[in-house]
Design a protein around this motif. Structure first.
Motif, mmCIF file in Angstrom:
data_model
loop_
_atom_site.group_PDB
_atom_site.id
_atom_site.type_symbol
_atom_site.label_atom_id
_atom_site.label_comp_id
_atom_site.label_asym_id
_atom_site.label_seq_id
_atom_site.Cartn_x
_atom_site.Cartn_y
_atom_site.Cartn_z
ATOM 1 N N MET A 81 0.832 -1.178 0.000
ATOM 2 C CA MET A 81 0.000 0.000 0.000
ATOM 3 C C MET A 81 0.882 1.250 0.000
ATOM 4 S SD MET A 81 -2.933 0.901 2.748
ATOM 5 C CE MET A 81 -4.398 1.570 2.076
ATOM 6 N N GLU A 82 0.557 2.197 -0.859
ATOM 7 C CA GLU A 82 1.347 3.415 -0.989
ATOM 8 C C GLU A 82 0.991 4.402 0.121
ATOM 9 O OE1 GLU A 82 1.948 6.878 -4.310
ATOM 10 O OE2 GLU A 82 1.342 4.894 -4.976
ATOM 11 N N LYS A 83 2.025 4.969 0.737
ATOM 12 C CA LYS A 83 1.788 5.955 1.787
ATOM 13 C C LYS A 83 1.462 7.305 1.157
ATOM 14 C CE LYS A 83 4.689 4.020 5.385
ATOM 15 N NZ LYS A 83 5.783 4.276 6.312
ATOM 16 N N CYS A 84 0.593 8.034 1.809
ATOM 17 C CA CYS A 84 0.239 9.372 1.340
ATOM 18 C C CYS A 84 1.347 10.337 1.742
ATOM 19 C CB CYS A 84 -1.104 9.811 1.930
ATOM 20 S SG CYS A 84 -1.587 11.452 1.380
ATOM 21 N N LEU A 85 2.005 10.910 0.748
ATOM 22 C CA LEU A 85 3.093 11.845 1.008
ATOM 23 C C LEU A 85 2.632 13.291 0.918
ATOM 24 C CD1 LEU A 85 5.911 10.081 -1.037
ATOM 25 C CD2 LEU A 85 5.476 9.934 1.418
ATOM 26 N N ILE A 86 1.356 13.474 0.605
ATOM 27 C CA ILE A 86 0.832 14.821 0.427
ATOM 28 C C ILE A 86 0.158 15.272 1.712
ATOM 29 C CG2 ILE A 86 -0.823 16.249 -0.826
ATOM 30 C CD1 ILE A 86 -0.385 14.415 -3.229
ATOM 31 N N ASN A 87 0.595 16.393 2.216
ATOM 32 C CA ASN A 87 -0.023 17.005 3.377
ATOM 33 C C ASN A 87 -1.018 18.036 2.860
ATOM 34 O OD1 ASN A 87 -0.713 18.615 5.576
ATOM 35 N ND2 ASN A 87 1.343 18.534 6.465
ATOM 36 N N ILE A 88 -2.287 17.837 3.156
ATOM 37 C CA ILE A 88 -3.334 18.709 2.627
ATOM 38 C C ILE A 88 -3.120 20.162 3.037
ATOM 39 C CG2 ILE A 88 -5.006 18.397 4.495
ATOM 40 C CD1 ILE A 88 -5.829 18.449 0.755
ATOM 41 N N GLU A 89 -2.516 20.387 4.199
ATOM 42 C CA GLU A 89 -2.239 21.761 4.638
ATOM 43 C C GLU A 89 -1.240 22.443 3.711
ATOM 44 O OE1 GLU A 89 -1.105 21.614 8.735
ATOM 45 O OE2 GLU A 89 -3.073 20.894 9.370
ATOM 46 N N ASP A 90 -0.277 21.676 3.211
ATOM 47 C CA ASP A 90 0.697 22.234 2.268
ATOM 48 C C ASP A 90 0.014 22.614 0.955
ATOM 49 O OD1 ASP A 90 2.775 21.917 4.081
ATOM 50 O OD2 ASP A 90 3.345 19.954 3.288
ATOM 51 N N ILE A 91 -0.893 21.763 0.489
ATOM 52 C CA ILE A 91 -1.624 22.049 -0.749
ATOM 53 C C ILE A 91 -2.503 23.278 -0.560
ATOM 54 C CG2 ILE A 91 -3.344 21.165 -2.382
ATOM 55 C CD1 ILE A 91 -0.584 19.818 -2.599
ATOM 56 N N GLN A 92 -3.150 23.381 0.589
ATOM 57 C CA GLN A 92 -3.983 24.553 0.871
ATOM 58 C C GLN A 92 -3.145 25.823 0.897
ATOM 59 O OE1 GLN A 92 -5.865 23.144 4.463
ATOM 60 N NE2 GLN A 92 -7.743 22.578 3.365
ATOM 61 N N PHE A 93 -1.955 25.740 1.500
ATOM 62 C CA PHE A 93 -1.044 26.884 1.527
ATOM 63 C C PHE A 93 -0.630 27.280 0.115
ATOM 64 C CE2 PHE A 93 3.310 28.542 1.545
ATOM 65 C CZ PHE A 93 3.114 29.703 2.285
ATOM 66 N N LEU A 94 -0.295 26.283 -0.682
ATOM 67 C CA LEU A 94 0.090 26.526 -2.073
ATOM 68 C C LEU A 94 -1.034 27.244 -2.820
ATOM 69 C CD1 LEU A 94 2.096 25.730 -4.541
ATOM 70 C CD2 LEU A 94 0.347 24.036 -4.955
ATOM 71 N N LEU A 95 -2.262 26.747 -2.669
ATOM 72 C CA LEU A 95 -3.392 27.358 -3.371
ATOM 73 C C LEU A 95 -3.690 28.763 -2.856
ATOM 74 C CD1 LEU A 95 -5.718 24.256 -3.701
ATOM 75 C CD2 LEU A 95 -4.416 25.398 -5.513
#
Length: 113
Positions: free
Chosen positions: A1-15
């Motif tokens: 199973m692939e681990k999630c490397l994406i932190n949603i807070e980082d994506i929100q900051f980026l956006l």
């Protein structure tokens, strides 16, 4: 199973920092070097001067764009990427590459339909 490397807070900051209709247009125009306000206004189709000012101020506040004023008549204002802004170049290149590949896939899919 692939681990999630994406932190949603980082994506929100980026956006929050780069999101919206115009910021990527501005950054891609500054990718190759300094631009005067009027150059940006001419090269970004459809942006109003008021919106361009707003977006540039937000990018400047985020530390991504540098604004330099020259004491000329009329006053000349140039914008460029800061050191932090320059770190976006690989991201912009990856986005461009992704767009080229994805656009081709869409065109091929439409051609096969």
């Amino acid at each position: 199973m692939e681990k999630c490397l994406i932190n949603i807070e980082d994506i929100q900051f980026l956006l929050q920092t780069l999101g919206g209709k115009w910021k990527l247009h501005i950054l891609t125009n500054l990718y190759f070097g300094k631009k005067r306000f009027k150059e940006l206004e001419r090269e970004i189709d459809g942006i109003s001067p008021k919106m361009l000012i707003k977006e540039l101020k937000e990018l400047e506040a985020a530390g991504i764009v540098h604004r330099q004023t020259f004491n000329t008549v009329p006053i000349t204002v140039e914008y460029s990427l800061t050191e932090n802004g320059l770190t976006l170049k690989p991201l912009l290149e990856q986005m461009k590459n992704w767009a080229e590949i994805f656009r081709k896939k869409i065109a091929e899919h439409k051609g096969n339909s």
